[in-house]
Enzyme design. Structure first.
Site, PDB file in Angstrom:
ATOM      1  N   HIS A 114       0.841  -1.196   0.000  1.00 58.35           N
ATOM      2  CA  HIS A 114       0.000   0.000   0.000  1.00 58.35           C
ATOM      3  C   HIS A 114       0.873   1.242   0.000  1.00 58.35           C
ATOM      4  CE1 HIS A 114      -3.469   2.534   0.488  1.00 58.35           C
ATOM      5  NE2 HIS A 114      -2.898   3.133   1.526  1.00 58.35           N
ATOM      6  N   SER A 115       0.604   2.172  -0.935  1.00 56.50           N
ATOM      7  CA  SER A 115       1.309   3.437  -1.053  1.00 56.50           C
ATOM      8  C   SER A 115       2.814   3.167  -1.193  1.00 56.50           C
ATOM      9  CB  SER A 115       0.976   4.332   0.149  1.00 56.50           C
ATOM     10  OG  SER A 115       1.296   5.668  -0.107  1.00 56.50           O
ATOM     11  N   MET A 116       3.660   3.664  -0.278  1.00 61.29           N
ATOM     12  CA  MET A 116       5.081   3.362  -0.372  1.00 61.29           C
ATOM     13  C   MET A 116       5.326   1.863  -0.450  1.00 61.29           C
ATOM     14  SD  MET A 116       8.181   4.049   2.376  1.00 61.29           S
ATOM     15  CE  MET A 116       7.823   2.551   3.325  1.00 61.29           C
TER      16      MET A 116
END
Length: 262
Positions: A105-107
């Site tokens: 998720h995200s990074m």
């Protein structure tokens, strides 16, 4: 040592829910500043059909005494080694073994992508699928230098995305515990130089909220340029952290994809 035992004895991996023998592995890579515990609800939603192992980066919670890692590819290397140990004998072995998928998720989507690339180079498990959640395609990764001006500018960015409440970051003690990991992760993102030609061979499934303030849908679609396999985009109602309110949808998507793996 079984996959479960290895995970429980790893500094890098956490397992929050039981899994059936032979269940496929889902390795989850958290967002910037995030801890493994954030994904405990997803682990429980997928139990016992999926064995969810969540990465615990150094510099947070019970690992807060360890220096945080400020390099995306170094995080990927450490994680790939831990996953290889945890899944040895159950996944990544001969054909017909238990499949493994990565979910970032995200990074975390970048860390998962780099870990998948390592696997294809023989330096870790080869995932059968990669879920990129709430993340720009690697080639579009960018952190505005203004975000890194000060503690306050970094905190404003984090609160804008909805990952951490204002109450937490307004408390001096909690702020002191949270900021080192946030700084390390955002500096790692700022320093990340993607390889525009890098591609994984596995399918890439992108999930994103339709009101994500960080990742426009067009930026998420560019993940198709980073796989030589199938690409799928799922847009769900919500912001950058859509998965907290759409947990059932995320779990259903994961189960459906894992069911398609050999």
């Amino acid at each position: 040592m079984t996959g479960t035992d290895a995970a429980l004895h790893s500094d890098w991996l956490r397992q929050y829910a039981p899994a059936a023998h032979g269940a496929p592995f889902l390795v989850v890579f958290p967002h910037a500043g995030g801890s493994a515990a954030f994904f405990a609800p997803l682990a429980r939603a997928l139990s016992p059909a999926v064995r969810v192992l969540v990465v615990q980066y150094p510099g947070r919670l019970e690992r807060r005494g360890e220096p945080a890692v400020r390099d995306i590819r170094q995080l990927a290397r450490h994680t790939a080694e831990a996953v290889a140990e945890a899944t040895r004998g159950e996944a990544g072995g001969p054909p017909g073994g238990v499949p493994t998928a990565y979910f970032g998720h995200s990074m975390g989507s970048l860390v998962a992508f780099e870990a998948a690339l390592l696997g294809e180079r023989g330096q870790g498990p080869v995932p059968g699928a990669l879920f990129a959640s709430g993340g720009r395609a690697p080639v579009l990764t960018h952190v505005d230098a203004d975000i890194l001006r000060s503690d306050d500018s970094l905190i404003e960015e984090v609160m804008r995305l909805g990952g951490t409440s204002r109450a937490v970051l307004s408390d001096p003690d909690l702020r002191e515990l949270t900021l080192p990991a946030l700084w390390a992760d955002y500096r790692a993102l700022h320093a990340y130089v993607p390889d525009p030609a890098a591609r994984v061979g596995c399918p890439v499934h992108v999930l994103i909220g339709d009101r994500d303030a960080l990742v426009p849908i067009a930026d998420a679609q560019r993940w198709k340029d980073h796989t030589s396999g199938p690409f799928r985009l799922t847009v769900l109602p919500g912001d950058h952290f859509y998965l907290t309110s759409r947990l059932a949808d995320v779990a259903d998507t994961v189960r459906a994809v894992l069911a398609e793996l050999p």
